[in-house]
Design a protein around this motif. Structure first.
Motif, PDB file in Angstrom:
ATOM      1  N   SER A  66      12.578  16.625 -30.753  1.00 56.79           N
ATOM      2  CA  SER A  66      12.672  16.697 -29.293  1.00 56.79           C
ATOM      3  C   SER A  66      13.685  15.729 -28.721  1.00 56.79           C
ATOM      4  O   SER A  66      14.207  15.934 -27.631  1.00 56.79           O
ATOM      5  CB  SER A  66      11.299  16.412 -28.676  1.00 56.79           C
ATOM      6  N   GLY A  67      13.925  14.640 -29.445  1.00 56.19           N
ATOM      7  CA  GLY A  67      14.916  13.675 -28.991  1.00 56.19           C
ATOM      8  C   GLY A  67      14.435  12.754 -27.885  1.00 56.19           C
ATOM      9  O   GLY A  67      15.211  12.064 -27.261  1.00 56.19           O
ATOM     10  N   HIS A  68      13.143  12.763 -27.602  1.00 56.32           N
ATOM     11  CA  HIS A  68      12.625  11.863 -26.580  1.00 56.32           C
ATOM     12  C   HIS A  68      11.179  11.511 -26.887  1.00 56.32           C
ATOM     13  O   HIS A  68      10.538  12.149 -27.696  1.00 56.32           O
ATOM     14  CB  HIS A  68      12.709  12.508 -25.187  1.00 56.32           C
ATOM     15  N   HIS A  69      10.691  10.486 -26.208  1.00 53.15           N
ATOM     16  CA  HIS A  69       9.318  10.030 -26.383  1.00 53.15           C
ATOM     17  C   HIS A  69       8.454  10.543 -25.239  1.00 53.15           C
ATOM     18  O   HIS A  69       8.899  10.628 -24.094  1.00 53.15           O
ATOM     19  CB  HIS A  69       9.256   8.495 -26.429  1.00 53.15           C
ATOM     20  N   ALA A  70       7.221  10.884 -25.546  1.00 50.62           N
ATOM     21  CA  ALA A  70       6.301  11.385 -24.522  1.00 50.62           C
ATOM     22  C   ALA A  70       5.902  10.276 -23.564  1.00 50.62           C
ATOM     23  O   ALA A  70       5.895   9.100 -23.920  1.00 50.62           O
ATOM     24  CB  ALA A  70       5.058  11.968 -25.184  1.00 50.62           C
ATOM     25  N   ASP A  71       5.583  10.648 -22.331  1.00 51.41           N
ATOM     26  CA  ASP A  71       5.073   9.702 -21.345  1.00 51.41           C
ATOM     27  C   ASP A  71       3.556   9.614 -21.503  1.00 51.41           C
ATOM     28  O   ASP A  71       2.826  10.480 -21.061  1.00 51.41           O
ATOM     29  CB  ASP A  71       5.428  10.183 -19.937  1.00 51.41           C
ATOM     30  N   HIS A  72       3.097   8.545 -22.169  1.00 51.12           N
ATOM     31  CA  HIS A  72       1.671   8.401 -22.438  1.00 51.12           C
ATOM     32  C   HIS A  72       0.894   7.971 -21.196  1.00 51.12           C
ATOM     33  O   HIS A  72      -0.326   7.878 -21.243  1.00 51.12           O
ATOM     34  CB  HIS A  72       1.457   7.396 -23.575  1.00 51.12           C
ATOM     35  N   GLY A  73       1.612   7.685 -20.108  1.00 50.62           N
ATOM     36  CA  GLY A  73       0.933   7.305 -18.885  1.00 50.62           C
ATOM     37  C   GLY A  73       0.589   8.495 -18.009  1.00 50.62           C
ATOM     38  O   GLY A  73       0.087   8.320 -16.897  1.00 50.62           O
ATOM     39  N   HIS A  74       0.832   9.705 -18.513  1.00 43.85           N
ATOM     40  CA  HIS A  74       0.539  10.899 -17.723  1.00 43.85           C
ATOM     41  C   HIS A  74       0.071  12.027 -18.636  1.00 43.85           C
ATOM     42  O   HIS A  74       0.673  12.280 -19.677  1.00 43.85           O
ATOM     43  CB  HIS A  74       1.781  11.353 -16.947  1.00 43.85           C
ATOM     44  N   VAL A  75      -1.013  12.669 -18.243  1.00 47.18           N
ATOM     45  CA  VAL A  75      -1.491  13.885 -18.906  1.00 47.18           C
ATOM     46  C   VAL A  75      -1.610  14.953 -17.829  1.00 47.18           C
ATOM     47  O   VAL A  75      -2.293  14.739 -16.823  1.00 47.18           O
ATOM     48  CB  VAL A  75      -2.854  13.673 -19.602  1.00 47.18           C
ATOM     49  N   HIS A  76      -0.942  16.067 -18.015  1.00 45.88           N
ATOM     50  CA  HIS A  76      -0.956  17.139 -17.017  1.00 45.88           C
ATOM     51  C   HIS A  76      -2.390  17.567 -16.732  1.00 45.88           C
ATOM     52  O   HIS A  76      -3.134  17.928 -17.642  1.00 45.88           O
ATOM     53  CB  HIS A  76      -0.144  18.335 -17.515  1.00 45.88           C
ATOM     54  N   ARG A  77      -2.772  17.516 -15.451  1.00 49.98           N
ATOM     55  CA  ARG A  77      -4.145  17.828 -15.060  1.00 49.98           C
ATOM     56  C   ARG A  77      -4.388  19.331 -15.117  1.00 49.98           C
ATOM     57  O   ARG A  77      -3.578  20.131 -14.664  1.00 49.98           O
ATOM     58  CB  ARG A  77      -4.413  17.309 -13.641  1.00 49.98           C
ATOM     59  N   GLU A  78      -5.532  19.716 -15.680  1.00 53.11           N
ATOM     60  CA  GLU A  78      -5.941  21.109 -15.743  1.00 53.11           C
ATOM     61  C   GLU A  78      -7.411  21.216 -15.360  1.00 53.11           C
ATOM     62  O   GLU A  78      -8.156  20.247 -15.452  1.00 53.11           O
ATOM     63  CB  GLU A  78      -5.732  21.681 -17.155  1.00 53.11           C
ATOM     64  N   GLY A  79      -7.821  22.425 -14.966  1.00 47.21           N
ATOM     65  CA  GLY A  79      -9.221  22.668 -14.671  1.00 47.21           C
ATOM     66  C   GLY A  79      -9.656  22.121 -13.326  1.00 47.21           C
ATOM     67  O   GLY A  79      -8.859  21.842 -12.431  1.00 47.21           O
ATOM     68  N   ALA A  80     -10.973  21.948 -13.184  1.00 48.75           N
ATOM     69  CA  ALA A  80     -11.558  21.513 -11.915  1.00 48.75           C
ATOM     70  C   ALA A  80     -11.292  20.048 -11.614  1.00 48.75           C
ATOM     71  O   ALA A  80     -11.407  19.615 -10.468  1.00 48.75           O
ATOM     72  CB  ALA A  80     -13.065  21.770 -11.932  1.00 48.75           C
ATOM     73  N   GLY A  81     -10.966  19.259 -12.620  1.00 50.43           N
ATOM     74  CA  GLY A  81     -10.703  17.842 -12.427  1.00 50.43           C
ATOM     75  C   GLY A  81     -10.491  17.157 -13.755  1.00 50.43           C
ATOM     76  O   GLY A  81     -10.754  17.728 -14.818  1.00 50.43           O
TER      77      GLY A  81
END
Length: 332
Positions: A66-81
């Motif tokens: 991928s050539g980049h590092h993931a942002d561990h300070g964010h997880v895409h929100r899904e569902g009711a909360g």
């Protein structure tokens, strides 16, 4: 048979815990595998170390592609909360995530197994709630991205091992982390002078491993220990391995989010109850219409409501406040 781990192995394990890069973690766990005594008592731990090496190698390959590092300070929100789980090493967060969701996190006997946030979806009745497992918190060891992740979540679960000898110390460490992250439990009145600086979130203490606590003694001691730190935090006793308390926990997670579920229907048709819209408490017919389509909200004339209206099919205007379980027919 006892593992009889050597001082050299324990030093490598310490380097693994403190490593801040994938490469350093991989080097340390490879050294742990090389140094671990090879006998029947360590067979399970050897297998876990090999799985960890394979996992880290996969992560390294993915980062390279991928050539980049993931942002561990964010997880895409899904569902009711979204609920973020934090806890000390070996508190059973990963086992709890696996028991409540379909996720398959790394689970091992050695501490700090979880290196990056791991999300999973828990099903409650007709909605899904996102849970996020996180790297363990210990005195002097906190993932630098964790505060942002916790502040961005809808709620926080403090996961403790009720049978641990240091449960009060662990509770204190978690409470101190929340204070540093400026996350204030919703169950506690926020000080007026500091309120603008705080992020208010529901916080629940989870007393895990209740399977080791047949008569409830450990849970009572854990509740007492956490009460010394924060007497106003709600407490739930569960067992990830046996599943006890998990159904009640799912219901509580949804209830604490203060959401409502609303089904829609077309005139002359049955409502679509399988996939309700999820809105915050206090939402109106207009809010629902905007969620369905912005043009519908602009041209909305009226709605009919079944459920908590005065009578089924009641005509209401756009500012009518909806309730959990309502069925709404929108008319543009």
């Amino acid at each position: 048979m006892p593992a009889n781990l050597t001082p050299a192995y324990k030093e490598a394990e310490l380097r693994f815990r403190e490593a801040s890069t994938l490469e350093a973690r991989l080097d340390a766990v490879r050294e742990m595998l090389a140094l671990i005594p090879k006998h029947k008592g360590t067979e399970k731990l050897q297998a876990q170390l090999k799985q960890r090496i394979a996992k880290l190698e996969q992560e390294g390959a993915h980062v390279a592609r991928s050539g980049h590092h993931a942002d561990h300070g964010h997880v895409h929100r899904e569902g009711a909360g979204q609920w973020v789980m934090i806890g000390p090493p070996n508190s059973g967060k990963s086992s709890l995530l696996e028991a409540l969701t379909r996720a398959h996190p790394d689970i091992a006997e050695y501490p700090f197994t979880t290196r990056v946030p791991q999300p999973g979806m828990a099903v409650f009745e007709d909605v899904q709630i996102q849970l996020v497992d996180t790297p363990a918190i210990a005195s002097g060891h906190v993932d630098p991205h964790l505060a942002n992740l916790v502040r961005g979540a809808d709620g926080v679960l403090l996961v403790l091992d009720v049978a641990a000898d240091d449960v009060e110390e662990s509770a204190r460490t978690l409470a101190e982390f929340l204070a540093r992250a400026r996350v204030w439990p919703a169950s506690r009145p926020a000080p007026a002078d500091a309120a603008p600086m705080l992020t208010v979130r529901p916080v629940i203490v989870i007393g895990n491993k209740a399977d080791l606590d047949d008569d409830g003694t450990f849970a009572a001691l854990a509740r007492e220990a956490t009460g010394v730190i924060a007497a106003d935090l709600p407490f739930a006793s569960v067992s990830a391995s046996r599943g006890s308390g998990l159904d009640e926990l799912r219901a509580r997670l949804f209830r604490e989010l203060h959401r409502i579920r609303v089904a829609t229907k077309e005139p002359g048709h049955e409502p679509d109850r399988g996939r309700p819209f999820v809105l915050p408490e206090g939402a109106t017919v207009e809010d629902l219409a905007a969620l369905v389509h912005k043009d519908l909200a602009e041209h909305l004339k009226y709605a009919r409501v079944w459920g908590h209206a005065r009578f089924d099919g009641q005509h209401v205007e756009r500012r009518h406040v909806l309730a959990d379980g309502d069925v709404v027919e929108l008319h543009g």
